[in-house]
Design a protein around this motif. Structure first.
Motif, PDB file in Angstrom:
ATOM      1  N   ARG A 226       0.843  -1.189   0.000  1.00 34.67           N
ATOM      2  CA  ARG A 226       0.000   0.000   0.000  1.00 34.67           C
ATOM      3  C   ARG A 226       0.883   1.245   0.000  1.00 34.67           C
ATOM      4  NH1 ARG A 226      -5.051  -2.011   1.722  1.00 34.67           N
ATOM      5  NH2 ARG A 226      -5.060  -4.192   1.043  1.00 34.67           N
ATOM      6  N   GLU A 230      -2.424   6.120   1.366  1.00 36.50           N
ATOM      7  CA  GLU A 230      -3.566   5.338   1.848  1.00 36.50           C
ATOM      8  C   GLU A 230      -3.514   5.159   3.360  1.00 36.50           C
ATOM      9  OE1 GLU A 230      -5.968   1.172   1.579  1.00 36.50           O
ATOM     10  OE2 GLU A 230      -3.859   1.224   1.042  1.00 36.50           O
ATOM     11  N   ARG A 234      -6.591   6.347   5.610  1.00 36.12           N
ATOM     12  CA  ARG A 234      -7.383   5.272   6.202  1.00 36.12           C
ATOM     13  C   ARG A 234      -7.318   5.252   7.725  1.00 36.12           C
ATOM     14  NH1 ARG A 234      -7.171  -0.936   4.001  1.00 36.12           N
ATOM     15  NH2 ARG A 234      -8.802  -1.796   5.326  1.00 36.12           N
ATOM     16  N   VAL A 330       1.123   1.983 -11.237  1.00 35.63           N
ATOM     17  CA  VAL A 330       0.448   2.846 -10.265  1.00 35.63           C
ATOM     18  C   VAL A 330       1.438   3.871  -9.732  1.00 35.63           C
ATOM     19  CG1 VAL A 330      -0.814   2.905  -8.073  1.00 35.63           C
ATOM     20  CG2 VAL A 330      -1.137   0.978  -9.638  1.00 35.63           C
ATOM     21  N   SER A 362      -4.133   5.834  -8.580  1.00 28.09           N
ATOM     22  CA  SER A 362      -4.796   5.229  -7.435  1.00 28.09           C
ATOM     23  C   SER A 362      -3.968   5.398  -6.161  1.00 28.09           C
ATOM     24  CB  SER A 362      -5.024   3.733  -7.702  1.00 28.09           C
ATOM     25  OG  SER A 362      -5.529   3.101  -6.557  1.00 28.09           O
ATOM     26  N   GLU A 364      -3.931   3.367  -3.653  1.00 28.47           N
ATOM     27  CA  GLU A 364      -3.737   2.078  -2.975  1.00 28.47           C
ATOM     28  C   GLU A 364      -2.365   1.450  -3.188  1.00 28.47           C
ATOM     29  OE1 GLU A 364      -6.726   2.812  -4.253  1.00 28.47           O
ATOM     30  OE2 GLU A 364      -8.047   2.580  -2.526  1.00 28.47           O
ATOM     31  N   ALA A 368      -3.218  -1.936  -5.738  1.00 23.85           N
ATOM     32  CA  ALA A 368      -4.378  -1.264  -6.329  1.00 23.85           C
ATOM     33  C   ALA A 368      -5.138  -2.170  -7.289  1.00 23.85           C
ATOM     34  CB  ALA A 368      -3.943   0.011  -7.043  1.00 23.85           C
ATOM     35  N   ILE A 371      -7.719  -3.984  -5.459  1.00 23.07           N
ATOM     36  CA  ILE A 371      -8.675  -3.198  -4.679  1.00 23.07           C
ATOM     37  C   ILE A 371      -9.436  -2.202  -5.544  1.00 23.07           C
ATOM     38  CG2 ILE A 371      -8.914  -1.595  -2.727  1.00 23.07           C
ATOM     39  CD1 ILE A 371      -6.090  -2.725  -1.850  1.00 23.07           C
ATOM     40  N   ASP A 372      -8.715  -1.460  -6.345  1.00 22.79           N
ATOM     41  CA  ASP A 372      -9.294  -0.357  -7.111  1.00 22.79           C
ATOM     42  C   ASP A 372      -9.740  -0.857  -8.490  1.00 22.79           C
ATOM     43  OD1 ASP A 372     -10.094   2.118  -7.887  1.00 22.79           O
ATOM     44  OD2 ASP A 372      -8.145   3.086  -7.671  1.00 22.79           O
ATOM     45  N   THR A 373     -10.605  -1.859  -8.487  1.00 29.49           N
ATOM     46  CA  THR A 373     -11.002  -2.486  -9.748  1.00 29.49           C
ATOM     47  C   THR A 373     -11.857  -1.570 -10.619  1.00 29.49           C
ATOM     48  OG1 THR A 373     -12.804  -3.569  -8.546  1.00 29.49           O
ATOM     49  CG2 THR A 373     -10.802  -4.843  -8.900  1.00 29.49           C
ATOM     50  N   ALA A 374     -12.458  -0.561 -10.040  1.00 27.85           N
ATOM     51  CA  ALA A 374     -13.220   0.396 -10.857  1.00 27.85           C
ATOM     52  C   ALA A 374     -12.298   1.103 -11.843  1.00 27.85           C
ATOM     53  CB  ALA A 374     -13.917   1.412  -9.957  1.00 27.85           C
ATOM     54  N   ARG A 375     -11.053   1.406 -11.403  1.00 24.99           N
ATOM     55  CA  ARG A 375     -10.088   2.039 -12.298  1.00 24.99           C
ATOM     56  C   ARG A 375      -9.472   1.030 -13.271  1.00 24.99           C
ATOM     57  NH1 ARG A 375      -8.640   5.513  -7.808  1.00 24.99           N
ATOM     58  NH2 ARG A 375      -8.737   7.722  -8.395  1.00 24.99           N
TER      59      ARG A 375
END
Length: 387
Positions: A226, A230, A234, A330, A362, A364, A368, A371-375
């Motif tokens: 990470r 983050e 967090r 990333v 991202s 993360e 990432a 975790i950041d699967t939308a991106r």
């Protein structure tokens, strides 16, 4: 010491003997894999996924194992790696403890786990075992090889050692060689395991297991997976509430209370970030073989595509023949920093590959892609639709 095999894993036997690059041979070795989707009669819709150090071959749920996989958000019907179209093969690296032959596997000569007697492992061995597995499954040329983290390394070795094995490649947070910072971190992880008196020169068992060494190794790993950005967002400086040390039924966790300042240890866990690392370490440690951790970690340190192929790393990348590639890094990744993915993209492009390079912002870090699967999902899905 034992293997942790996914319930739906299937196996491909490697040729006997399987000769290792740095010396030594394996007899009766195998590779664990799982598949999702259907292979076309032309056998032209296969996508091969090579994993990082810790995931197993269970990338996504399927009828034989409905538990969520480690890349569940990315692989499946209608998902970025769409199994309505693609036949996904995910295999676990040689040297692991997740079904593929590794130090925790029984040595056919003795019936006992190999332990530290397992032959010296290289990324090239992992690549050759993967190539044999794909061909044994009747897939002469996958449409795409996807490699994440350590799988990005083994993918490049696979494509370099087995020319034109695949038409396309997606490399996510990978590298063509190990950098000094990453080597230093992994060296400390190995030292933590080896300094645990229960490691016993690799001759431990489940009853006498180097748990504290594995805890420390995993915590060091999590810190680099990470980003500081983050961690700040967090956790900040939030402290552990006293009730957080319970099991939810009014009972105190004695092992964790021993690390609690209120329990008499002035240097014990006080901040939520410490508690987070401890919980992750506890979930991981008994589910991964320490010797496998040592072997795979050292294998990553030694990997250099240029050294493996002869010449410079850039020259080795340029000799890989692909139609298309997608390389994603990333910006907050400190373990496999962005310049390593840029090197992969530039090197492949120099050899004539049509390359798309993406630098994700991202927060993360290295993890990432988990975790950041939308991106990550959008560019992966778009790339695969062009094949």
């Amino acid at each position: 010491m034992r293997e942790f095999i996914p319930p739906a894993a299937r196996f491909i036997d490697l040729p006997a003997p399987f000769t290792m690059r740095r010396g030594g041979k394996l007899a009766g070795a195998r590779i664990a894999y799982e598949t999702v989707g259907r292979l076309t009669p032309e056998r032209d819709n296969a996508v091969l996924i090579l994993t990082g150090l810790s995931p197993d071959a269970h990338a996504a749920s399927h009828p034989a194992d409905t538990d969520p996989g480690w890349w569940e958000a990315m692989v499946g019907p209608g998902k970025p790696v769409d199994t309505d179209r693609w036949y996904v093969i995910c295999l676990k690296s040689l040297g692991s403890c997740k079904g593929s032959t590794g130090p925790a596997s029984p040595d056919p000569a003795t019936g006992e786990p190999y332990g530290p007697d397992f032959p010296d492992l290289s990324m090239e061995d992992i690549a050759d075992a993967a190539a044999h597995t794909v061909r044994a499954l009747g897939v002469d040329r996958p449409a795409c090889v996807i490699g994440t983290s350590m799988g990005g390394m083994s993918s490049l070795s696979l494509l370099a050692r087995h020319p034109r094995l695949a038409r396309a490649h997606i490399n996510i947070c990978g590298a063509a060689s190990a950098l000094p910072f990453s080597i230093a971190i992994r060296s400390l992880q190995r030292e933590a395991i080896r300094c645990d008196p229960h490691w016993n020169e690799g001759r431990y068992d489940q009853a006498d297991y180097p748990q504290r060494g594995m805890f420390t190794a995993r915590k060091l790993g999590m810190m680099t997976y990470r980003s500081a950005l983050e961690w700040d967002g967090r956790f900040g400086r939030a402290r552990i509430a006293s009730e957080d040390h319970g099991d939810g039924n009014g009972h105190r966790d004695q092992a964790r209370c021993a690390l609690d300042p209120a329990a008499g240890d002035p240097f014990g866990h006080e901040f939520q970030v410490e508690d987070y690392l401890e919980r992750h370490a506890r979930r991981f440690a008994r589910r991964f073989d320490p010797n496998s951790y040592l072997y795979l970690s050292r294998c990553m340190d030694r990997f250099d595509l240029g050294e493996s192929c002869g010449g410079t790393t850039d020259e080795a990348l340029a000799r890989i023949r692909l139609e298309k590639a997608l390389v994603i890094g990333v910006e907050t990744d400190i373990l496999f920093p962005l310049r390593q993915q840029r090197q992969i993209a530039d090197g492949l492009a120099a050899g004539g590959t049509d390359v798309t390079f993406l630098a994700m912002d991202s927060p993360e870090g290295h993890d990432a892609f988990l975790i950041d699967t939308a991106r990550f999902g959008v560019p992966v899905a778009k790339f695969l639709t062009t094949l």
